[in-house]
Design a protein around this motif. Structure first.
Motif, PDB file in Angstrom:
ATOM      1  N   ALA A 110     -73.197  86.187 -53.387  1.00  0.00           N
ATOM      2  CA  ALA A 110     -71.993  86.813 -52.823  1.00  0.00           C
ATOM      3  C   ALA A 110     -70.767  85.931 -53.016  1.00  0.00           C
ATOM      4  O   ALA A 110     -70.867  84.704 -53.140  1.00  0.00           O
ATOM      5  N   HIS A 163     -72.800  89.828 -56.588  1.00  0.00           N
ATOM      6  CA  HIS A 163     -71.755  90.696 -56.062  1.00  0.00           C
ATOM      7  C   HIS A 163     -70.422  90.309 -56.686  1.00  0.00           C
ATOM      8  O   HIS A 163     -70.189  89.138 -57.014  1.00  0.00           O
ATOM      9  N   PRO A 210     -72.680  92.416 -62.246  1.00  0.00           N
ATOM     10  CA  PRO A 210     -73.337  92.944 -61.032  1.00  0.00           C
ATOM     11  C   PRO A 210     -74.857  92.880 -61.156  1.00  0.00           C
ATOM     12  O   PRO A 210     -75.422  93.226 -62.198  1.00  0.00           O
TER      13      PRO A 210
END
Length: 429
Positions: A148, A186, A205
């Motif tokens: 992330a 992400h 992604p």
């Protein structure tokens, strides 16, 4: 009404998230502190009102510090299985807590150690090549952000670590051509996109649960294997994108992989960290590369260092009877509390309450604004390092110990002072 102007304090170091920003600015008027330059999280944690902080309490009754310390010492002396949690303190405070553990016996764990141990698992088994924040800022030409976007927890990470080249001499020292930043997992948040505008930002992604597999494929491509060699497992856009990232890393002068192990999915965190370290090891055969693991909230790295200095073991160690025993599965806070008969919780940087515990007394050396689910048997409100007193904390890369400056005198004991008072009371009893 006072007409005195507030005192402006600049170039302050910050001890909250571990990034170690040292350019904060605040306005101080008596007990009131108002941030002028700080990230949103630091501003929230620096801000203080003009009121008098909470006083020590025993059983909910306000008492002097010496009485609270005596009560805490009595509980610790009666305990047979104490657990020290939180450990949010500066270096002096952590040394004081270590002294208490030696005297009374206790296991010790930091509130933010989960990510640390996910990294230590790889570091202890195979080692890795890591860089400092300065090397990342000044030399890294390809950065791969695994998982992330870390902006939510480290809002100034990209500003501090990967600024764009500038002509005024404030940009990276050895990177005149700019750098490429790849988000593997992400994509970047909107604020990150704005901050990195003008730099070469790419996104790969990866569906949730496949990050470890994606790193395995990236490692295979870095090692020279092809899509055909992988038997079609990564055929398609993802495989082609990973192959392109591998090419970027192999051509880089200084590639870096970074991640926040605390936010990785628990089932694959160990594999992600291990495979990232493997990729760096492979790259270093032909070029230069390093890892840069994120972490260290509330001086978590300092807690790790103090434990190593004092006991020769990392966090999640039981101390007592002249011995130290490291067993991360037994002495992680959640596990330790299942067998503990006393909880001593420390959180000086933020008003985080103790974990749920009903097997014995709770002693809280905590931020004065802490809200408790149940009143602890002993509550000693402590000052925040960098607000109520000076101190030292470790930056997330572990190579810099930052000095924090006291801004006000609100009459709050430091963790070191509270621990020393408890130790003295225990010896006097």
């Amino acid at each position: 009404m006072s007409t005195q102007a507030p005192r402006i304090v600049s170039d302050l170091a910050c001890g909250f998230c571990g990034l170690g920003c040292d350019d904060l600015e605040v306005a101080v008027m008596f007990r009131e502190v108002r941030p002028r330059r700080a990230c949103p999280e630091a501003a929230r944690l620096l801000r203080r009102g003009p009121g008098q902080p909470a006083a020590p309490r025993v059983g909910g009754r306000e008492v002097p510090l010496v009485e609270a310390a005596s009560a805490a010492a009595a509980h610790l002396k009666a305990s047979r299985a104490a657990a020290f949690s939180g450990l949010g303190a500066d270096v002096a405070g952590l040394r004081g807590l270590a002294d208490l553990a030696v005297s009374f016996g206790a296991s010790l764990d930091h509130a933010a150690s989960e990510g640390l141990f996910r990294n230590l698992d790889t570091l202890q088994r195979v080692g890795w090549v890591a860089c400092t924040l300065a090397e990342l800022r000044n030399r890294c030409d390809v950065l791969v952000v695994v998982g992330a976007d870390p902006t939510g927890l480290y809002s100034r990470f990209f500003e501090r670590a990967v600024p764009a080249p500038r002509t005024d001499g404030t940009g990276p020292l050895f990177l005149p051509q700019g750098r490429t930043i790849v988000f593997l997992g992400h994509g970047p948040e909107a604020a990150t996109r704005n901050l990195l505008a003008g730099q070469d930002v790419r996104e790969v992604p990866v569906p949730d649960g496949l990050l470890a597999e994606a790193l395995a494929a990236l490692g295979a491509f870095v090692a020279g294997r092809s899509l055909a060699d992988l038997g079609g497992a990564f055929a398609g856009a993802l495989g082609e994108a990973l192959q392109e990232v591998a090419g970027l890393l192999k051509a880089a002068r200084y590639g870096v992989l970074t991640w926040n192990a605390a936010t990785l999915q628990s089932g694959e965190a160990g594999l992600v960290v291990g495979r990232a370290a493997d990729i760096v090891a492979t790259l270093n055969a032909t070029t230069r590369a390093a890892v840069f693991p994120l972490g260290g909230r509330d001086n978590g790295l300092g807690a790790h260092q103090v434990m190593l200095w004092r006991f020769g073991y990392p966090l999640r160690t039981l101390v007592g009877g002249g011995e130290a025993r490291h067993a991360p599965g037994l002495y992680a806070t959640a596990a330790a509390l299942k067998d503990a008969d006393l909880l001593l919780h420390t959180s000086a940087f933020r008003p985080d309450p103790p974990p749920a515990f009903d097997r014995g007394p709770v002693i809280a050396l905590a931020h004065p604004e802490t809200e408790f689910a149940r009143e602890p048997e002993v509550f000693i409100p402590v000052g925040t390092p960098g607000v109520d007193h000076g101190g030292q904390v470790f930056r997330m890369d572990g190579v810099v110990c930052l000095p924090l400056e006291g801004l006000r005198d609100a009459g709050l004991a430091s963790v070191a002072q509270a621990a020393a008072a408890i130790l003295q009371a225990g010896r006097a009893a």
